[in-house]
Write a protein that holds these residues in place. Structure first.
Motif, short mmCIF file in Angstrom:
data_model
loop_
_atom_site.label_atom_id
_atom_site.label_comp_id
_atom_site.label_asym_id
_atom_site.label_seq_id
_atom_site.Cartn_x
_atom_site.Cartn_y
_atom_site.Cartn_z
N ILE B 348 -77.78 9.83 29.22
CA ILE B 348 -78.40 8.60 29.75
C ILE B 348 -79.81 8.46 29.18
O ILE B 348 -80.22 7.40 28.70
CB ILE B 348 -78.41 8.62 31.29
CG1 ILE B 348 -76.98 8.69 31.82
CG2 ILE B 348 -79.13 7.38 31.83
CD1 ILE B 348 -76.88 9.00 33.29
N PHE B 363 -82.97 2.35 39.08
CA PHE B 363 -81.50 2.43 39.18
C PHE B 363 -81.09 3.87 39.39
O PHE B 363 -81.89 4.79 39.24
CB PHE B 363 -80.84 1.87 37.92
CG PHE B 363 -80.94 2.79 36.73
CD1 PHE B 363 -82.10 2.86 35.97
CD2 PHE B 363 -79.88 3.63 36.37
CE1 PHE B 363 -82.20 3.70 34.88
CE2 PHE B 363 -79.97 4.48 35.29
CZ PHE B 363 -81.14 4.52 34.53
N THR B 364 -79.83 4.04 39.74
CA THR B 364 -79.32 5.41 39.83
C THR B 364 -77.91 5.45 39.25
O THR B 364 -77.13 4.51 39.39
CB THR B 364 -79.36 5.93 41.28
OG1 THR B 364 -78.79 7.22 41.31
CG2 THR B 364 -78.60 5.06 42.23
N TRP B 365 -77.66 6.52 38.54
CA TRP B 365 -76.36 6.73 37.89
C TRP B 365 -75.56 7.69 38.78
O TRP B 365 -76.05 8.74 39.16
CB TRP B 365 -76.55 7.34 36.51
CG TRP B 365 -75.27 7.49 35.73
CD1 TRP B 365 -74.41 8.54 35.80
CD2 TRP B 365 -74.70 6.58 34.79
NE1 TRP B 365 -73.35 8.35 34.96
CE2 TRP B 365 -73.50 7.14 34.32
CE3 TRP B 365 -75.11 5.32 34.30
CZ2 TRP B 365 -72.70 6.51 33.37
CZ3 TRP B 365 -74.29 4.72 33.36
CH2 TRP B 365 -73.10 5.30 32.90
N ASN B 384 -67.64 6.79 36.79
CA ASN B 384 -69.05 6.69 37.14
C ASN B 384 -69.40 5.28 37.59
O ASN B 384 -68.59 4.36 37.50
CB ASN B 384 -69.94 7.13 35.98
CG ASN B 384 -69.45 6.59 34.65
OD1 ASN B 384 -69.13 5.41 34.54
ND2 ASN B 384 -69.36 7.45 33.64
N LEU B 386 -73.06 2.61 38.73
CA LEU B 386 -74.51 2.44 38.66
C LEU B 386 -74.99 1.52 39.79
O LEU B 386 -74.36 0.51 40.08
CB LEU B 386 -74.89 1.86 37.28
CG LEU B 386 -76.37 1.81 36.92
CD1 LEU B 386 -76.55 2.05 35.43
CD2 LEU B 386 -77.05 0.50 37.34
N PHE B 403 -78.24 -3.66 32.82
CA PHE B 403 -77.65 -2.37 33.18
C PHE B 403 -76.22 -2.22 32.64
O PHE B 403 -75.80 -1.12 32.31
CB PHE B 403 -77.70 -2.15 34.69
CG PHE B 403 -79.08 -1.79 35.15
CD1 PHE B 403 -79.63 -0.56 34.78
CD2 PHE B 403 -79.85 -2.67 35.91
CE1 PHE B 403 -80.92 -0.22 35.18
CE2 PHE B 403 -81.12 -2.33 36.32
CZ PHE B 403 -81.66 -1.11 35.96
N SER B 407 -75.01 0.73 30.42
CA SER B 407 -73.82 1.51 30.79
C SER B 407 -72.80 1.57 29.67
O SER B 407 -72.18 2.61 29.44
CB SER B 407 -73.17 0.91 32.03
OG SER B 407 -74.08 0.93 33.10
N ALA B 428 -69.31 2.59 34.96
CA ALA B 428 -70.47 1.73 35.19
C ALA B 428 -70.51 0.54 34.23
O ALA B 428 -71.24 -0.42 34.46
CB ALA B 428 -71.74 2.56 35.06
N CYS B 434 -71.23 -1.88 38.60
CA CYS B 434 -72.60 -1.81 38.10
C CYS B 434 -73.34 -2.96 38.79
O CYS B 434 -73.38 -4.07 38.27
CB CYS B 434 -72.61 -1.98 36.57
SG CYS B 434 -74.25 -1.98 35.86
#
Lengths: 225, 637
Positions: B348, B363-365, B384, B386, B403, B407, B428, B434
């Protein structure tokens, strides 16, 4: 082909028949543990005692609750009677490559093998009958052995309330299924003998729940099946 | 004489060791002597202390348990099922039986007479070797007690094996050598051209000395020796030698002891035999480099997906070594998951650099599914998502686009490294996964309030989210919202519970396959769906019902549950053990077949493995029953 002993009588009995009869002279008490059982099956050209002939006899011995593979017999017979429609059941072709012997030779082998052991077969009446018929063709007497039928033993082993139709005849496949025996080599004499043997081993403890069963108890037929 | 029955016996025997090692003729001679026994449940074949019988046995059908009397307790040492042999060792060594053998269910056994088997086993080298190894490894720790659903006796005692104990040091084969009369100059040129740090001086292919860069530096460059000097004048002699079986710590110790940087590997380990290789300190460091801390350093230094890919491949190697060395499984899980997390974070980071602008908001993954639970050992699909901070409505689309494009890069990057795309597009890069925190909350609420088939499936994947990269606060907020809704809609957990108990127990299913190994049912067994998922799902539901989010890992969840509900401690512990065994099993299978390991070809399993699996299935049924009571599922059935 005629043999000199075809005019059968006691004094002229052939050597093998004398050997066979000799075994039955002893009047000793038998125990289940020490008795040799011969589980056997025949493949025939059909179900007519008169017309049909034995193609193969397969047998295995049971003693002290064990099937003894070494103590087995598997003999294929030369027969002039051949019926195409039963080939699909037994799978024995007329010119099959296995070593085949004459009927009389097969009978000699069989008698030498079974001695005075208890004969066990599924629907034993038929197998005993067809062998007796063959013996008769060679001017010999009937089989002298005690006989057990796994069909009857199986019914005896079922609880009375579970018997819906007391006249039902269980096929070998049906009892194999109920006793959870994987049917393999079905319709070869030896294969069926082995399945019958396993069935016999599985039925015996069911009949002998208290462990006190005597030899003669094997032959009682309380419901007269 | 044709012997159909003996042929059938042979047909069975030939599938199992050591009989599979016999020739056809040998097998026939044994089969003809077999005794077939039928025993009802609970009958003894032999008792401890009794004299050896004439036969040993192989289970044709059913199961036989071998027990040992220890004071008051009957300890089960082993359970033999189809194809297992027992009672052979005492016969071979003519000792009395140590164990009791009792039928665990009705069984058909084949008795094989020793007098036929023994001469064959002595004649047939393969059989002999098999027996020696199996006798040697069968000496089991008799203190192992089996409890209810306990599979611990099949997990080897977790030893504190030094990671490198068993690993042989890797050395350079066919090293370049020179003669005693070769000049220093020639040697130096050769070392430069071949880029090697040392040269072995050999006579008749036997090492008589060694010249290292250090010798050239200390003895030649100082002027003590001329470059025309002969090798024998400056070489260090005698050389340190070893056989090729030397392990890494042994090599390390030898080098320290002799303050040497090289060990000559010779045929018999002495300088008097043929040189077959050279082991340098550098080789040792490289071997040691395959360890987690070195790998993590490498990951954080990596600049290209290619590097990360190589590292990820090394991780698989590391995993293999760990499994072979029987390291405690939870440790393996932790280490491998940690490395995975670092690889993803690094990816990332690298992708963020490729973006034209920094992220507009925080943001968070998230990792989902097995990666989210930190249970992903082998490369499997990437799941995954986001979350980004809430933005004004007008900015939403623009932010989401940013994003998504990030992603897409990350997902592609991860794919290059070796994480397959998720076939269900749970990634994501999918606009659905996302989105902003508020949208996420809505989505979660929807799954909880309106649980339909797809919703429960998705929730089972998404609720196992784990923070990987970015702003941790966002995940915490999502978690709080999740529990609030769950508490308001208790029905949801029952619905999830229902899904778990709807999965058929693998026991019956599996048994059936065992019986029909000769039939056409040679389909693979899906260990993931049938065995792992029910345990994973049950753990999730129960932990959610306790309003806990921070423990995602199934093992940790059961551990936590055991603490929270001491009355069910035994069950939870056995679930954890079963899970560990199953996951380990899946991983080993995956390594073996180079896939995710979720589909298991039953035919390829040994009897012990099948039994191990079967036992691990026991707690599944028990935990399903617990769910039925806990969430009142009877009425839904």
């Amino acid at each position: 082909m005629k043999f000199p002993f075809f005019n059968f009588n006691k004094t002229q009995a052939p050597e093998f028949w004398k050997r066979y009869s000799e075994h039955f002279k002893s009047k000793e008490q038998r125990t289940i543990k020490e008795t040799r059982f011969i589980v056997f099956d025949t493949e025939t050209t059909g179900f007519d005692f008169k017309e049909d002939r034995i193609l193969c006899i397969g047998a295995t011995a049971i003693k002290d609750n064990k099937i003894l593979i070494k103590d087995g017999l598997e003999v294929y017979l030369h027969q002039s009677v051949f019926k195409a429609d039963t080939v699909k059941i037994h799978g024995i072709l007329k010119s099959e490559k296995v070593k085949k012997v004459e009927e009389i030779e097969a009978l000699i082998q069989f008698l030498d093998y079974i001695k005075d052991s208890v004969l066990v077969a599924h629907h034993a009446g038929f197998d005993i009958g067809i062998i007796n018929r063959a013996l008769k063709r060679h001017n010999l007497g009937k089989l002298k052995n005690d006989v057990l039928d796994t069909g009857i033993l199986f019914k005896r082993s079922k609880h009375i309330v579970n018997i819906i139709d007391p006249n039902k005849k269980y096929t070998l496949d049906e009892i194999a299924q109920e006793l959870k025996i994987t049917p393999k080599d079905r319709h070869t004499a030896a294969g069926d003998a082995f399945i019958t043997g396993l069935a016999f081993l599985k039925i015996l403890p069911k009949l002998n729940k208290d462990g006190n069963m005597k030899y003669k108890d094997l032959f009682i037929n309380p419901l007269n099946y | 004489m044709k012997n159909t029955i003996a042929e059938r016996i042979a047909d069975f025997l030939k599938n199992y060791p050591p009989f599979n090692l016999l020739t056809k003729k040998e097998l026939k001679s044994i089969s003809e002597e077999v005794e077939v026994l039928y025993l009802e449940k609970g009958k003894f074949i032999f008792n401890a202390e009794s004299k050896p019988l004439a036969h040993f046995y192989i289970v044709n059908k059913g199961a036989v348990k071998l027990t040992m009397q220890e004071e008051e307790k009957q300890n089960i040492i082993d359970i033999c099922d189809e194809g297992d042999i027992f009672g052979l060792r005492p016969l071979m060594v003519k000792e009395n039986y140590i164990l009791n053998a009792e039928t665990n269910e009705e069984s058909i056994l084949y008795g094989i007479p020793l007098h036929v088997f023994k001469p064959l086993s002595e004649k047939n080298k393969n059989v002999k070797n098999y027996l020696i190894t199996s006798f040697a490894s069968n000496i089991k720790d008799t203190s192992i007690v089996e409890g209810r659903g306990n599979i611990s006796s099949y997990i080897k005692k977790e030893t504190n094996n030094d990671l490198f104990n068993l690993q042989n040091a890797k050395f350079t084969k066919k090293p370049i050598t020179c003669e005693a009369t070769t000049t220093v100059k020639e040697i130096a040129i050769c070392m430069r051209d071949q880029q090697i740090g040392a040269m072995v001086v050999a006579k008749n292919k036997k090492p008589i000395g060694i010249i290292t860069s250090k010798d050239l530096r200390n003895k030649v460059a100082t002027g003590d020796f001329k470059i025309e000097s002969k090798a024998q004048e400056i070489m260090s002699s005698p050389v340190i030698t070893s056989t090729e079986e030397i392990t890494i710590p042994e090599a390390h110790i030898a080098m320290l002891k002799h303050s040497a940087s090289h060990i000559c590997i010779t045929k018999d380990g002495t300088p008097k035999s043929k040189l077959i290789g050279i082991l340098s300190l550098h080789d040792l460091i490289v071997s040691l480099g395959n360890n987690p801390s070195v790998l993590i350093k490498e990951i954080n230094r990596a600049k290209k997906s290619k590097h990360l890919r190589t590292i990820r491949e090394k991780v698989d190697l590391l995993l293999k070594t760990y499994l072979e060395q029987e390291l405690p499984f939870p440790h393996i899980l932790n280490i491998i998951s940690e490395i995975n997390t670092v690889i993803i974070s690094r990816s990332i980071e690298l992708c963020l650099k490729k973006m034209d602008s920094p992220p507009p908001v925080k943001f968070t993954w998230l990792a989902l599914g097995s990666q989210g639970r930190k249970e992903q050992l082998l490369m499997s699909d990437q799941d995954n998502a986001l979350i980004f901070e809430d933005v004004p409505k007008t900015k939403f689309q623009e932010t989401q686009e940013y994003f998504i494009s990030l992603s897409i890069k990350v997902v592609k990057y991860l794919n290059t490294i070796g994480y397959e795309y998720c076939p269900a597009d749970m990634m994501a890069s999918n606009p659905k996964w996302c989105t902003s925190l508020t949208e996420w909350k809505k989505q979660f609420d929807d799954w909880i309030i309106n649980p339909d088939g797809a919703g429960t499936l998705l929730s089972s994947i998404f609720f196992d989210y784990e923070y990987i990269y970015g702003e941790k606060d966002l995940t915490d907020k999502l978690g709080r919202s999740l529990f609030k809704t769950i508490n308001e809609h208790k029905y949801f957990l029952s619905k999830l519970g229902k899904d778990v108990i709807d999965k058929p127990s693998p026991v019956g299913f599996f048994r059936q396959f065992i019986v029909e190994t000769n039939g056409d049912h040679q389909e693979a067994f899906n260990i993931k769906i049938r065995a792992l998922m029910p345990l994973i799902d049950a753990a999730r539901i129960l932990i959610l019902s306790h309003n806990l989010k921070n423990s995602n890992n199934t093992l940790n969840r059961y551990k936590k549950l055991a603490e929270l509900e001491p009355q069910n401690e035994d069950l939870y512990n056995s679930c954890a053990r079963a899970f560990r065994t199953l996951l380990k099993f899946k991983t080993e299978q995956g390594i073996l077949n180079n896939d995710s390991g979720k589909l298991i070809n039953l035919e390829s399993l040994s009897k012990t493995e099948k039994l191990k699996l079967k036992r691990a299935f026991k707690p599944i049924k028990e935990i399903q029953e617990l769910l039925i009571i806990r969430f009142n599922l009877k009425q839904m059935m």
